[in-house]
Design a protein around this motif. Structure first.
Motif, PDB file in Angstrom:
ATOM      1  N   GLY A   1       0.831  -1.203   0.000  1.00 52.43           N
ATOM      2  CA  GLY A   1       0.000   0.000   0.000  1.00 52.43           C
ATOM      3  C   GLY A   1       0.859   1.243   0.000  1.00 52.43           C
ATOM      4  O   GLY A   1       2.039   1.211   0.361  1.00 52.43           O
ATOM      5  N   SER A   2       0.255   2.350  -0.431  1.00 51.54           N
ATOM      6  CA  SER A   2       0.974   3.622  -0.493  1.00 51.54           C
ATOM      7  C   SER A   2       0.056   4.724   0.011  1.00 51.54           C
ATOM      8  O   SER A   2      -1.061   4.883  -0.500  1.00 51.54           O
ATOM      9  CB  SER A   2       1.398   3.891  -1.942  1.00 51.54           C
ATOM     10  OG  SER A   2       2.043   5.145  -2.046  1.00 51.54           O
ATOM     11  N   ILE A   3       0.511   5.461   1.004  1.00 50.36           N
ATOM     12  CA  ILE A   3      -0.251   6.567   1.573  1.00 50.36           C
ATOM     13  C   ILE A   3       0.458   7.868   1.228  1.00 50.36           C
ATOM     14  O   ILE A   3       1.681   7.965   1.360  1.00 50.36           O
ATOM     15  CB  ILE A   3      -0.388   6.421   3.103  1.00 50.36           C
ATOM     16  CG1 ILE A   3      -1.239   5.191   3.441  1.00 50.36           C
ATOM     17  CG2 ILE A   3      -0.993   7.678   3.737  1.00 50.36           C
ATOM     18  CD1 ILE A   3      -1.298   4.866   4.932  1.00 50.36           C
ATOM     19  N   VAL A   4      -0.320   8.854   0.776  1.00 51.29           N
ATOM     20  CA  VAL A   4       0.239  10.176   0.497  1.00 51.29           C
ATOM     21  C   VAL A   4      -0.541  11.201   1.313  1.00 51.29           C
ATOM     22  O   VAL A   4      -1.751  11.371   1.131  1.00 51.29           O
ATOM     23  CB  VAL A   4       0.161  10.536  -1.005  1.00 51.29           C
ATOM     24  CG1 VAL A   4       0.844  11.891  -1.255  1.00 51.29           C
ATOM     25  CG2 VAL A   4       0.813   9.449  -1.861  1.00 51.29           C
ATOM     26  N   ASN A   5       0.151  11.857   2.232  1.00 54.20           N
ATOM     27  CA  ASN A   5      -0.451  12.941   3.009  1.00 54.20           C
ATOM     28  C   ASN A   5      -0.165  14.274   2.325  1.00 54.20           C
ATOM     29  O   ASN A   5       0.739  14.376   1.497  1.00 54.20           O
ATOM     30  CB  ASN A   5       0.102  12.942   4.439  1.00 54.20           C
ATOM     31  CG  ASN A   5      -0.283  11.686   5.192  1.00 54.20           C
ATOM     32  OD1 ASN A   5      -1.390  11.173   5.041  1.00 54.20           O
ATOM     33  ND2 ASN A   5       0.629  11.161   6.009  1.00 54.20           N
ATOM     34  N   ILE A   6      -0.935  15.298   2.683  1.00 54.24           N
ATOM     35  CA  ILE A   6      -0.709  16.615   2.085  1.00 54.24           C
ATOM     36  C   ILE A   6      -0.184  17.562   3.156  1.00 54.24           C
ATOM     37  O   ILE A   6      -0.868  17.851   4.142  1.00 54.24           O
ATOM     38  CB  ILE A   6      -2.003  17.196   1.460  1.00 54.24           C
ATOM     39  CG1 ILE A   6      -2.619  16.198   0.464  1.00 54.24           C
ATOM     40  CG2 ILE A   6      -1.688  18.526   0.766  1.00 54.24           C
ATOM     41  CD1 ILE A   6      -1.750  15.829  -0.731  1.00 54.24           C
ATOM     42  N   SER A   7       1.050  18.017   2.956  1.00 55.52           N
ATOM     43  CA  SER A   7       1.633  19.013   3.847  1.00 55.52           C
ATOM     44  C   SER A   7       1.559  20.361   3.130  1.00 55.52           C
ATOM     45  O   SER A   7       0.579  20.668   2.455  1.00 55.52           O
ATOM     46  CB  SER A   7       3.057  18.632   4.228  1.00 55.52           C
ATOM     47  OG  SER A   7       3.583  19.593   5.129  1.00 55.52           O
ATOM     48  N   SER A   8       2.598  21.155   3.248  1.00 53.97           N
ATOM     49  CA  SER A   8       2.612  22.509   2.696  1.00 53.97           C
ATOM     50  C   SER A   8       4.049  23.004   2.795  1.00 53.97           C
ATOM     51  O   SER A   8       4.845  22.468   3.569  1.00 53.97           O
ATOM     52  CB  SER A   8       1.697  23.394   3.551  1.00 53.97           C
ATOM     53  OG  SER A   8       2.016  24.761   3.400  1.00 53.97           O
ATOM     54  N   THR A   9       4.359  24.049   2.031  1.00 47.51           N
ATOM     55  CA  THR A   9       5.637  24.736   2.238  1.00 47.51           C
ATOM     56  C   THR A   9       5.785  25.083   3.720  1.00 47.51           C
ATOM     57  O   THR A   9       6.879  25.053   4.281  1.00 47.51           O
ATOM     58  CB  THR A   9       5.672  26.058   1.419  1.00 47.51           C
ATOM     59  OG1 THR A   9       5.529  25.726   0.044  1.00 47.51           O
ATOM     60  CG2 THR A   9       6.983  26.798   1.609  1.00 47.51           C
ATOM     61  N   MET A  10       4.655  25.387   4.360  1.00 47.33           N
ATOM     62  CA  MET A  10       4.669  25.784   5.772  1.00 47.33           C
ATOM     63  C   MET A  10       4.878  24.607   6.719  1.00 47.33           C
ATOM     64  O   MET A  10       4.890  24.785   7.923  1.00 47.33           O
ATOM     65  CB  MET A  10       3.356  26.495   6.126  1.00 47.33           C
ATOM     66  CG  MET A  10       3.162  27.796   5.379  1.00 47.33           C
ATOM     67  SD  MET A  10       4.551  28.907   5.662  1.00 47.33           S
ATOM     68  CE  MET A  10       4.733  29.669   4.089  1.00 47.33           C
ATOM     69  N   GLY A  11       5.043  23.406   6.172  1.00 46.43           N
ATOM     70  CA  GLY A  11       5.348  22.259   7.024  1.00 46.43           C
ATOM     71  C   GLY A  11       6.793  22.227   7.474  1.00 46.43           C
ATOM     72  O   GLY A  11       7.177  21.416   8.315  1.00 46.43           O
ATOM     73  N   SER A  12       7.626  23.155   6.921  1.00 49.74           N
ATOM     74  CA  SER A  12       9.049  23.130   7.282  1.00 49.74           C
ATOM     75  C   SER A  12       9.602  24.518   7.592  1.00 49.74           C
ATOM     76  O   SER A  12      10.794  24.690   7.724  1.00 49.74           O
ATOM     77  CB  SER A  12       9.858  22.521   6.126  1.00 49.74           C
ATOM     78  OG  SER A  12       9.678  23.305   4.958  1.00 49.74           O
ATOM     79  N   ARG A  13       8.713  25.514   7.675  1.00 48.12           N
ATOM     80  CA  ARG A  13       9.190  26.862   8.007  1.00 48.12           C
ATOM     81  C   ARG A  13       8.085  27.596   8.755  1.00 48.12           C
ATOM     82  O   ARG A  13       6.972  27.094   8.864  1.00 48.12           O
ATOM     83  CB  ARG A  13       9.595  27.599   6.734  1.00 48.12           C
ATOM     84  CG  ARG A  13       8.481  27.766   5.732  1.00 48.12           C
ATOM     85  CD  ARG A  13       8.962  28.020   4.315  1.00 48.12           C
ATOM     86  NE  ARG A  13       9.968  29.069   4.229  1.00 48.12           N
ATOM     87  CZ  ARG A  13      10.513  29.499   3.093  1.00 48.12           C
ATOM     88  NH1 ARG A  13      10.135  28.962   1.950  1.00 48.12           N
ATOM     89  NH2 ARG A  13      11.411  30.450   3.076  1.00 48.12           N
ATOM     90  N   GLY A  14       8.377  28.779   9.233  1.00 49.63           N
ATOM     91  CA  GLY A  14       7.382  29.546   9.974  1.00 49.63           C
ATOM     92  C   GLY A  14       6.720  30.591   9.097  1.00 49.63           C
ATOM     93  O   GLY A  14       7.197  30.911   8.018  1.00 49.63           O
ATOM     94  N   ALA A  15       5.599  31.126   9.578  1.00 47.24           N
ATOM     95  CA  ALA A  15       4.925  32.223   8.877  1.00 47.24           C
ATOM     96  C   ALA A  15       4.158  33.034   9.913  1.00 47.24           C
ATOM     97  O   ALA A  15       3.369  32.476  10.675  1.00 47.24           O
ATOM     98  CB  ALA A  15       3.974  31.691   7.820  1.00 47.24           C
ATOM     99  N   ALA A  16       4.406  34.330   9.955  1.00 45.84           N
ATOM    100  CA  ALA A  16       3.695  35.199  10.890  1.00 45.84           C
ATOM    101  C   ALA A  16       2.198  35.103  10.643  1.00 45.84           C
ATOM    102  O   ALA A  16       1.750  35.015   9.497  1.00 45.84           O
ATOM    103  CB  ALA A  16       4.161  36.643  10.712  1.00 45.84           C
ATOM    104  N   ASN A  17       1.447  35.104  11.717  1.00 47.06           N
ATOM    105  CA  ASN A  17      -0.022  35.120  11.678  1.00 47.06           C
ATOM    106  C   ASN A  17      -0.659  33.849  11.127  1.00 47.06           C
ATOM    107  O   ASN A  17      -1.844  33.833  10.810  1.00 47.06           O
ATOM    108  CB  ASN A  17      -0.535  36.337  10.893  1.00 47.06           C
ATOM    109  CG  ASN A  17      -0.089  37.636  11.540  1.00 47.06           C
ATOM    110  OD1 ASN A  17      -0.210  37.793  12.751  1.00 47.06           O
ATOM    111  ND2 ASN A  17       0.453  38.548  10.748  1.00 47.06           N
ATOM    112  N   ALA A  18       0.129  32.781  11.012  1.00 46.17           N
ATOM    113  CA  ALA A  18      -0.431  31.502  10.542  1.00 46.17           C
ATOM    114  C   ALA A  18       0.046  30.355  11.424  1.00 46.17           C
ATOM    115  O   ALA A  18       0.229  29.234  10.964  1.00 46.17           O
ATOM    116  CB  ALA A  18      -0.032  31.260   9.089  1.00 46.17           C
ATOM    117  N   SER A  19       0.237  30.640  12.709  1.00 43.40           N
ATOM    118  CA  SER A  19       0.894  29.674  13.602  1.00 43.40           C
ATOM    119  C   SER A  19       0.181  28.326  13.662  1.00 43.40           C
ATOM    120  O   SER A  19       0.825  27.276  13.668  1.00 43.40           O
ATOM    121  CB  SER A  19       1.017  30.249  15.012  1.00 43.40           C
ATOM    122  OG  SER A  19      -0.261  30.644  15.495  1.00 43.40           O
ATOM    123  N   LEU A  20      -1.145  28.329  13.709  1.00 44.60           N
ATOM    124  CA  LEU A  20      -1.867  27.059  13.862  1.00 44.60           C
ATOM    125  C   LEU A  20      -1.772  26.221  12.590  1.00 44.60           C
ATOM    126  O   LEU A  20      -1.529  25.008  12.648  1.00 44.60           O
ATOM    127  CB  LEU A  20      -3.336  27.313  14.215  1.00 44.60           C
ATOM    128  CG  LEU A  20      -3.560  27.912  15.602  1.00 44.60           C
ATOM    129  CD1 LEU A  20      -5.036  28.210  15.820  1.00 44.60           C
ATOM    130  CD2 LEU A  20      -3.040  26.970  16.695  1.00 44.60           C
TER     131      LEU A  20
END
Length: 249
Positions: free
Chosen positions: A134-153
């Motif tokens: 089986g193969s599972i693919v989750n969806i992260s984001s550029t923000m999965g490896s860096r910070g961003a003001a006002n988007a902490s959650l």
């Protein structure tokens, strides 16, 4: 993987999830699409059938374990197995500074993005480990490896998705189950429109992308189809960043 792999996609009704369902259908997969809106889901399943795919819509909310368990079980009952799962259900929540975040705001983001991904993997892996593939693919984001003001959650939730992906990959490896994540940069979806608000702010936002544009949902779907396939058989535990060069600098 068989000629007609059985593919389950959560959050399949809009944006990346929808493009992914269409891409798998064109590849000849049997596709189960899932989401919270039945009318939209039935329409998508019909569209997939016009492409020649066997397709079903199963209504489900990934925040609730009984619904996720039922979604996976109904998929297996319908098609006999589960080869690929794409966990695409996600929300960006409300933006704003850390000092104004609330427990309710935290739950609104984490229940879908983190708990939803965890519950989905729990039941998908239950089937895949027993199958030995089986193969599972989750969806992260550029923000999965860096910070961003006002988007902490949102940022924190995508960091969590990457941690879940790597941990599940290690657990599944000996049984032939691969787990990866695709981390898109800005993509032409309703979420990007909500995030930027105006055409000017969107244009400014995209100046940080070396390719000088947003990606398309279809470009992200192509990456998902690849990493889910046997062509990526030695890739597991990876976060594949599809972002027009955004994280290169």
């Amino acid at each position: 993987m068989s000629t007609h792999p059985v593919v389950l996609i959560t959050g399949a009704l809009t944006g990346i999830g929808r493009a992914t369902a269409l891409a798998f259908a064109r590849e000849g997969a049997h596709v189960v699409v899932s989401g919270r809106r039945a009318d939209q889901g039935q329409k998508l399943a019909e569209e997939l059938r016009t492409l020649g795919a066997q397709a079903e819509f199963i209504q489900s909310d990934v925040r609730f374990e009984n619904e996720v368990r039922e979604l996976v079980d109904k998929t297996v009952t319908r098609f006999g197995r589960l080869d690929v799962a794409v966990n695409s259900a996600g929300t960006e929540g409300q933006n704003g500074p850390v000092t104004e975040r609330t427990p309710e705001g935290y739950a609104a983001v984490f229940d879908t993005n983190v708990l939803g991904t965890l519950l989905s993997m729990k039941h998908e892996m239950r089937v895949m480990l027993a199958q030995g593939s089986g193969s599972i693919v989750n969806i992260s984001s550029t923000m999965g490896s860096r910070g961003a003001a006002n988007a902490s959650l949102y940022v924190a939730s995508k960091h969590a998705v990457e941690g879940l992906t790597k941990s599940a990959a290690i657990e599944g490896a000996a049984s032939g189950v691969r787990v990866n994540a695709i981390a898109p940069g800005p993509v032409e979806t309703a979420m990007l429109e909500r995030l930027t608000g105006t055409a000017e702010r969107k244009a400014a936002f995209l100046t940080n992308v070396p390719l000088r544009r947003a990606g398309t949902p279809e470009e992200i779907a192509d990456a998902i189809v690849f990493v889910a396939s046997d062509k990526a058989s030695f890739i597991t535990g990876e976060i594949i960043r599809v972002n027009g060069g955004k994280t290169a600098s």
